[in-house]
Design a protein around this motif. Structure first.
Motif, PDB file in Angstrom:
ATOM      1  N   ASN A   5       0.960  -1.324  -0.103  1.00 53.85           N
ATOM      2  CA  ASN A   5      -0.013   0.208  -0.050  1.00 53.85           C
ATOM      3  C   ASN A   5       0.652   1.325   0.090  1.00 53.85           C
ATOM      4  OD1 ASN A   5      -2.060  -1.440  -0.058  1.00 53.85           O
ATOM      5  ND2 ASN A   5      -2.686  -1.408   2.070  1.00 53.85           N
ATOM      6  N   ASN A   6       2.185   1.113   0.545  1.00 52.60           N
ATOM      7  CA  ASN A   6       2.998   2.282   0.506  1.00 52.60           C
ATOM      8  C   ASN A   6       3.792   2.693  -0.565  1.00 52.60           C
ATOM      9  OD1 ASN A   6       2.076   2.621   3.340  1.00 52.60           O
ATOM     10  ND2 ASN A   6       3.313   1.237   3.910  1.00 52.60           N
ATOM     11  N   SER A   7       3.842   1.782  -1.478  1.00 51.46           N
ATOM     12  CA  SER A   7       4.678   1.370  -2.596  1.00 51.46           C
ATOM     13  C   SER A   7       4.158   2.486  -3.612  1.00 51.46           C
ATOM     14  CB  SER A   7       5.075   0.280  -3.231  1.00 51.46           C
ATOM     15  OG  SER A   7       5.667  -0.371  -2.245  1.00 51.46           O
ATOM     16  N   GLY A  12       9.919   6.749 -12.020  1.00 56.01           N
ATOM     17  CA  GLY A  12      10.647   5.844 -12.678  1.00 56.01           C
ATOM     18  C   GLY A  12      10.855   4.396 -12.030  1.00 56.01           C
ATOM     19  N   PHE A  13      10.789   4.281 -10.638  1.00 59.33           N
ATOM     20  CA  PHE A  13      11.097   3.095  -9.528  1.00 59.33           C
ATOM     21  C   PHE A  13       9.826   3.068  -8.954  1.00 59.33           C
ATOM     22  CE2 PHE A  13      15.464   3.795 -11.059  1.00 59.33           C
ATOM     23  CZ  PHE A  13      16.171   2.679 -10.859  1.00 59.33           C
ATOM     24  N   ILE A  14       9.417   1.637  -8.750  1.00 54.04           N
ATOM     25  CA  ILE A  14       8.610   1.268  -7.835  1.00 54.04           C
ATOM     26  C   ILE A  14       9.541   1.637  -6.402  1.00 54.04           C
ATOM     27  CG2 ILE A  14       7.498  -0.443  -6.467  1.00 54.04           C
ATOM     28  CD1 ILE A  14       7.059  -2.008  -9.406  1.00 54.04           C
ATOM     29  N   HIS A  15       8.757   2.304  -5.416  1.00 51.67           N
ATOM     30  CA  HIS A  15       9.657   2.640  -4.400  1.00 51.67           C
ATOM     31  C   HIS A  15       8.539   2.864  -3.195  1.00 51.67           C
ATOM     32  CE1 HIS A  15       8.441   6.844  -6.006  1.00 51.67           C
ATOM     33  NE2 HIS A  15       8.761   7.217  -4.834  1.00 51.67           N
ATOM     34  N   THR A  16       9.149   3.222  -1.970  1.00 56.87           N
ATOM     35  CA  THR A  16       8.424   3.548  -0.655  1.00 56.87           C
ATOM     36  C   THR A  16       9.301   4.788  -0.331  1.00 56.87           C
ATOM     37  OG1 THR A  16       7.826   1.406   0.032  1.00 56.87           O
ATOM     38  CG2 THR A  16       8.093   2.996   1.712  1.00 56.87           C
ATOM     39  N   LEU A  35      18.843  -0.098  -0.301  1.00 60.54           N
ATOM     40  CA  LEU A  35      19.221  -0.747  -1.412  1.00 60.54           C
ATOM     41  C   LEU A  35      19.108  -2.141  -1.236  1.00 60.54           C
ATOM     42  CD1 LEU A  35      21.608   1.860  -2.911  1.00 60.54           C
ATOM     43  CD2 LEU A  35      19.228   1.445  -3.590  1.00 60.54           C
ATOM     44  N   HIS A  36      18.200  -2.938  -1.805  1.00 58.06           N
ATOM     45  CA  HIS A  36      18.053  -4.270  -1.252  1.00 58.06           C
ATOM     46  C   HIS A  36      18.905  -5.337  -1.883  1.00 58.06           C
ATOM     47  CE1 HIS A  36      15.910  -5.541  -4.960  1.00 58.06           C
ATOM     48  NE2 HIS A  36      15.195  -4.389  -4.942  1.00 58.06           N
ATOM     49  N   GLY A  37      19.240  -6.398  -1.379  1.00 58.44           N
ATOM     50  CA  GLY A  37      19.972  -7.538  -2.197  1.00 58.44           C
ATOM     51  C   GLY A  37      19.041  -8.481  -3.436  1.00 58.44           C
ATOM     52  N   THR A  38      19.724  -9.186  -4.065  1.00 65.82           N
ATOM     53  CA  THR A  38      19.035  -9.982  -5.176  1.00 65.82           C
ATOM     54  C   THR A  38      17.713 -10.620  -4.828  1.00 65.82           C
ATOM     55  OG1 THR A  38      20.991 -10.043  -6.379  1.00 65.82           O
ATOM     56  CG2 THR A  38      19.493 -11.654  -7.051  1.00 65.82           C
ATOM     57  N   GLY A  39      16.613 -10.393  -5.383  1.00 64.90           N
ATOM     58  CA  GLY A  39      15.595 -11.121  -4.882  1.00 64.90           C
ATOM     59  C   GLY A  39      14.639 -10.447  -3.732  1.00 64.90           C
ATOM     60  N   GLY A  40      15.238  -9.128  -3.476  1.00 59.56           N
ATOM     61  CA  GLY A  40      14.537  -8.522  -2.468  1.00 59.56           C
ATOM     62  C   GLY A  40      13.567  -7.586  -2.916  1.00 59.56           C
ATOM     63  N   ASP A  41      13.084  -6.497  -2.260  1.00 55.66           N
ATOM     64  CA  ASP A  41      12.431  -5.522  -2.771  1.00 55.66           C
ATOM     65  C   ASP A  41      12.393  -4.315  -1.595  1.00 55.66           C
ATOM     66  OD1 ASP A  41      10.276  -5.811  -0.708  1.00 55.66           O
ATOM     67  OD2 ASP A  41       8.960  -6.707  -1.849  1.00 55.66           O
ATOM     68  N   GLU A  42      11.658  -3.354  -2.136  1.00 57.15           N
ATOM     69  CA  GLU A  42      11.573  -2.126  -1.165  1.00 57.15           C
ATOM     70  C   GLU A  42      11.261  -2.045   0.210  1.00 57.15           C
ATOM     71  OE1 GLU A  42       9.715  -2.938  -3.693  1.00 57.15           O
ATOM     72  OE2 GLU A  42       7.492  -2.229  -3.285  1.00 57.15           O
ATOM     73  N   ASN A  43      10.632  -3.188   0.624  1.00 56.27           N
ATOM     74  CA  ASN A  43      10.590  -3.415   2.047  1.00 56.27           C
ATOM     75  C   ASN A  43      11.520  -4.026   3.019  1.00 56.27           C
ATOM     76  OD1 ASN A  43       7.507  -2.629   1.620  1.00 56.27           O
ATOM     77  ND2 ASN A  43       7.315  -4.474   0.207  1.00 56.27           N
ATOM     78  N   ASP A  44      12.345  -4.573   2.101  1.00 55.79           N
ATOM     79  CA  ASP A  44      13.317  -5.495   2.939  1.00 55.79           C
ATOM     80  C   ASP A  44      14.010  -4.853   4.093  1.00 55.79           C
ATOM     81  OD1 ASP A  44      12.379  -7.429   1.188  1.00 55.79           O
ATOM     82  OD2 ASP A  44      14.605  -8.091   0.803  1.00 55.79           O
ATOM     83  N   LEU A  45      14.615  -3.628   3.637  1.00 52.24           N
ATOM     84  CA  LEU A  45      15.847  -3.008   4.661  1.00 52.24           C
ATOM     85  C   LEU A  45      15.207  -2.115   5.623  1.00 52.24           C
ATOM     86  CD1 LEU A  45      18.912  -2.761   2.315  1.00 52.24           C
ATOM     87  CD2 LEU A  45      18.610  -4.371   4.206  1.00 52.24           C
ATOM     88  N   PRO A  62      13.946   2.169  -3.285  1.00 56.26           N
ATOM     89  CA  PRO A  62      13.457   1.722  -4.384  1.00 56.26           C
ATOM     90  C   PRO A  62      13.602   0.447  -4.734  1.00 56.26           C
ATOM     91  CG  PRO A  62      15.479   2.639  -4.757  1.00 56.26           C
ATOM     92  CD  PRO A  62      15.192   2.592  -3.090  1.00 56.26           C
ATOM     93  N   ARG A  63      12.857  -0.071  -5.521  1.00 58.00           N
ATOM     94  CA  ARG A  63      12.974  -1.675  -5.967  1.00 58.00           C
ATOM     95  C   ARG A  63      13.840  -1.778  -7.299  1.00 58.00           C
ATOM     96  NH1 ARG A  63       7.620  -5.411  -7.101  1.00 58.00           N
ATOM     97  NH2 ARG A  63       7.150  -4.274  -5.375  1.00 58.00           N
ATOM     98  N   GLY A  64      14.768  -2.673  -7.368  1.00 55.64           N
ATOM     99  CA  GLY A  64      15.599  -2.785  -8.414  1.00 55.64           C
ATOM    100  C   GLY A  64      14.790  -3.401  -9.473  1.00 55.64           C
ATOM    101  N   LYS A  65      15.244  -2.754 -10.788  1.00 51.70           N
ATOM    102  CA  LYS A  65      14.304  -2.826 -12.012  1.00 51.70           C
ATOM    103  C   LYS A  65      14.712  -4.139 -12.940  1.00 51.70           C
ATOM    104  CE  LYS A  65      13.486   1.149 -14.193  1.00 51.70           C
ATOM    105  NZ  LYS A  65      13.241   2.445 -14.444  1.00 51.70           N
ATOM    106  N   VAL A  66      15.951  -4.630 -12.581  1.00 50.99           N
ATOM    107  CA  VAL A  66      16.366  -5.649 -13.390  1.00 50.99           C
ATOM    108  C   VAL A  66      15.955  -7.206 -12.677  1.00 50.99           C
ATOM    109  CG1 VAL A  66      18.544  -6.867 -14.212  1.00 50.99           C
ATOM    110  CG2 VAL A  66      18.474  -4.303 -14.335  1.00 50.99           C
TER     111      VAL A  66
END
Ligand code: MLT
Length: 219
Positions: A5-7, A12-16, A35-45, A62-66
């Motif tokens: 809900n907060n994203s 240009g980036f999905i982010h919170t 900035l999260h690790g591989t497989g993570g998202d904007e909520n992780d840290l 932000p969530r990584g775009k690749v």
């Protein structure tokens, strides 16, 4: 995963973005770029940032775009530990431009913006320091590698950096962490390195080390 809900997905980036508890934006207010690790998202840290107990800090995450087999990352790699340098340069500038735009939209100061990155997120944070240093005032890098060596070394004398590395990390060889440390030092960053008795995973000791570092070197 998926936008919570907060994203938000503009800029240009999905982010919170989470404003600081205090609505005062003064010289001491800080913005944390997570900035999260591989497989993570904007909520992780977010919980990690909270554990550092930095008062008066806003959070941009932000969530990584690749996507690598569906797992978000901040740049492409050819194999584990082997980066697509052209993509890394492109993604570093893309992310730096996003942070710059976000600083205007959400009103935070780039001179008081500190990255907290884990693994792939730590690698792109280091890449921002090396290629777009005006975006960050410092960084906490959990389990980073040397992302690239820039053509021209920036002057990072105003930047504070903590590297928290794992002695038994199966993904990041010790020399990679040391090379990054020496490169940042050569660029005159105020960089310190702490070796944890752990692997690639983030531990409570890392959080404690980061918290102590923030208390002693940030204020
Ligand atoms: C990377 O690709 O950035 C590093 O290998 C760390 C990882 O994401 O596993």
């Amino acid at each position: 995963m998926g936008a919570n809900n907060n994203s938000k997905s503009h800029l240009g980036f999905i982010h919170t973005f989470i404003p600081s508890y205090s609505d005062r934006t003064d010289d001491n207010s800080l913005n944390l770029l997570l900035l999260h690790g591989t497989g993570g998202d904007e909520n992780d840290l977010i919980s990690v940032a909270r554990m550092l107990e930095i008062t008066n800090a806003s959070i941009l995450s932000p969530r990584g775009k690749v996507l690598e087999n569906g797992m978000p990352r901040f740049f492409r790699r050819l194999a584990e530990g082997i980066f697509d340098i052209e993509d890394l340069r492109f993604r570093t500038n893309e992310l730096a431009d996003f942070v710059q735009k976000a600083s205007k939209t959400y009103t935070f100061n780039l001179n008081r913006t500190m990255a907290i990155g884990y693994s792939n997120g730590a690698n792109i944070a280091a890449s921002i320091l090396l290629l777009r240093p005006e975006i960050l005032s410092g960084a906490i890098l959990f389990r980073p590698m040397i992302p690239l060596v820039p053509h021209t070394l920036p002057n990072l004398s105003s930047k504070r950096v903590l590297i928290s590395a794992g002695l038994h990390d199966p993904i990041v060889p010790k020399y990679q962490t040391e090379d990054l440390f020496h490169l940042l030092k050569k660029a005159e960053a105020k960089v310190s390195i702490q070796w944890q008795n752990s692997g690639h995973e983030l531990t409570q000791i890392d959080i404690k080390a980061a918290k102590d570092w923030v208390t002693t070197s940030l204020w």
